[in-house]
Design an enzyme around this catalytic site. Structure first.
Site, PDB file in Angstrom:
ATOM      1  N   LYS A 128      38.065  32.098 -47.228  1.00 55.83           N
ATOM      2  CA  LYS A 128      36.992  33.057 -46.964  1.00 55.83           C
ATOM      3  C   LYS A 128      35.664  32.362 -47.174  1.00 55.83           C
ATOM      4  O   LYS A 128      35.574  31.396 -47.942  1.00 55.83           O
ATOM      5  CB  LYS A 128      37.090  34.242 -47.927  1.00 55.83           C
ATOM      6  N   GLY A 163      33.270  55.097 -43.445  1.00 59.34           N
ATOM      7  CA  GLY A 163      32.744  53.872 -42.829  1.00 59.34           C
ATOM      8  C   GLY A 163      32.889  53.955 -41.323  1.00 59.34           C
ATOM      9  O   GLY A 163      33.940  54.322 -40.811  1.00 59.34           O
TER      10      GLY A 163
END
Ligand code: GLU
Length: 404
Positions: A99, A209
């Site tokens: 990541k 969201g």
């Protein structure tokens, strides 16, 4: 996300140690990222801390998104990279986990500064990236354009084309059809499997969201005829008892940059506490705290976001018999289509949409079946089952390499 984000990962590894009877060497390996790269990179005359963590590469080149966000730090990037290692193992794609991120508020940067930041990220880490080393992708506040700048910079440095060094690219630069909706679509495929198993009729759905994952999930679920009774974004939450007209909702969001204004406005706390069958957190991490978990009435939580539930809330939800489809399966559709994109790049042979959709469905359904089997075998929560499944696969690869 929470302050000691990686602490949550370490706690989870300890929990799994007991379930799987892991030895100290295996635990140490799981707790330790293989490589942590850090640099300060420039944009618009200012300097920002940037990270790339390559957590575990036993199963293949490392893979994972890059985010541009305020709360990025080494600890969070490590946790997210660990989850990518598990995610790739759960869906059985031949990658390790990584990541990346830059601690920046992307909303304060102009388009030109975002381009500068993206190019400087690649300049800082180019020697560690590549189609057979580490393959980035979009994540929070990065998108196909970000990937295009990063690819272009990488190819300039290497003096050759290398479309397989990054995924989530625009179609024109070797991107894949379906990649834009893949996270949501993959989540819906696994959700449908669980809804079938639990025999839930006419499920009522709440989505927290409304970015790429939330909006596309609403669209896909709406097309399937499911009722979306509430949605939210960073501006607020809205509720419609009989379900929203999804096309009108998306049009409203596109025109007004928020979902607020349609339906009845409610608070975020109200949204989580709604009477519904499925709750889909699809934004940032650590939003479901024990306090929020107390109020949740859904039967299923589909984690489209990465890490939306804090570990203490996880136990509480399990006690309440709420089934959580963990992020490492629920949102793995994104990286699965990234894998398809990479195959297309390295073979130079491009696929049509129906072929990709059917490959995605097959991959997600297979992963769900394997996870469900493990879940029943262990008699624990689905996250624990997913961790066990993934860690078994990672450790098997580690053993074959002779590293444990
Ligand atoms: N950022 C996405 C994730 O968290 C996608 C990663 C990828 O496609 O490599 O799964």
């Amino acid at each position: 996300m929470t302050e000691n984000y990686f602490d949550g990962v370490l706690k989870n590894i300890e929990k799994i140690k007991a379930v799987m009877n892991l030895n100290d060497q295996e635990v140490e390996l799981l707790k330790t990222p293989q490589r942590i790269h850090q640099a300060n990179i420039q944009a618009g005359g200012k300097s920002y801390p940037a990270y790339r963590v390559q957590y575990n590469d036993a199963r293949g080149p490392t893979k994972g998104g890059i985010r541009f966000f305020n709360d990025v730090d080494e600890d969070e990037t490590k946790a997210l990279a660990f989850w990518m290692s598990l995610k790739c193992a759960v869906v059985g794609i031949p990658y390790g986990g990584a990541k990346g991120g830059v601690r920046v508020n992307p909303k304060e940067l102009s388009e030109a500064e975002l381009e500068e930041l993206s190019r400087n990220y690649v300049k800082a880490f180019s020697e560690h990236l590549g189609p057979w080393k580490d393959i980035p992708a979009p994540d929070v506040y990065t998108n196909a354009q970000t990937m295009a700048w990063m690819l272009d910079e990488f190819e300039k440095i290497k003096k050759q084309k290398a479309p397989g060094m990054i995924t989530g690219k625009p179609l024109e630069l070797g991107g894949s059809l379906v990649r834009d909706i893949a996270t949501a679509q993959g989540g819906v495929f696994v959700l449908q499997e669980l809804i079938k198993k639990l025999d839930i009729q006419d499920p009522k759905i709440v989505i927290q969201g409304f970015g790429n994952a939330g909006l596309n999930a609403a669209q896909i679920l709406g097309d399937l005829g499911y009722k979306i009774i509430a949605v939210s974004d960073s501006q607020g939450a809205v509720y419609q008892e009989n379900g929203f007209d999804i096309s009108a909702l998306i049009k409203h969001k596109q025109e007004n940059k928020t979902v607020v204004g349609l339906g009845k406005q409610i608070t975020n706390e109200d949204l989580f506490a709604l009477e519904c069958d499925v709750l889909i957190p699809a934004a940032l991490g650590s939003v479901i705290t024990p306090k929020i978990a107390e109020t949740i009435k859904a039967k299923i939580i589909l984690e489209l976001a990465n890490g939306p539930i804090v570990p203490e809330a996880d136990d509480l939800l399990h006690q309440k018999a709420i089934i959580v489809i963990p992020d490492i399966l629920a949102n793995a559709g994104g990286v699965t289509v990234s894998y398809f994109e990479w195959i297309q790049n390295i073979t130079g042979h491009y696929w049509e949409k129906p072929e990709i959709m059917s490959k995605l469905k097959k991959a997600m359904t297979k992963a769900f079946d394997e996870l469900y089997h493990k879940y029943q075998e262990l008699g624990k929560d689905m996250r624990t089952a997913a961790y066990v499944l993934a860690i078994e696969r990672i450790l098997k690869a580690e053993r074959l390499r002779g590293r444990v």
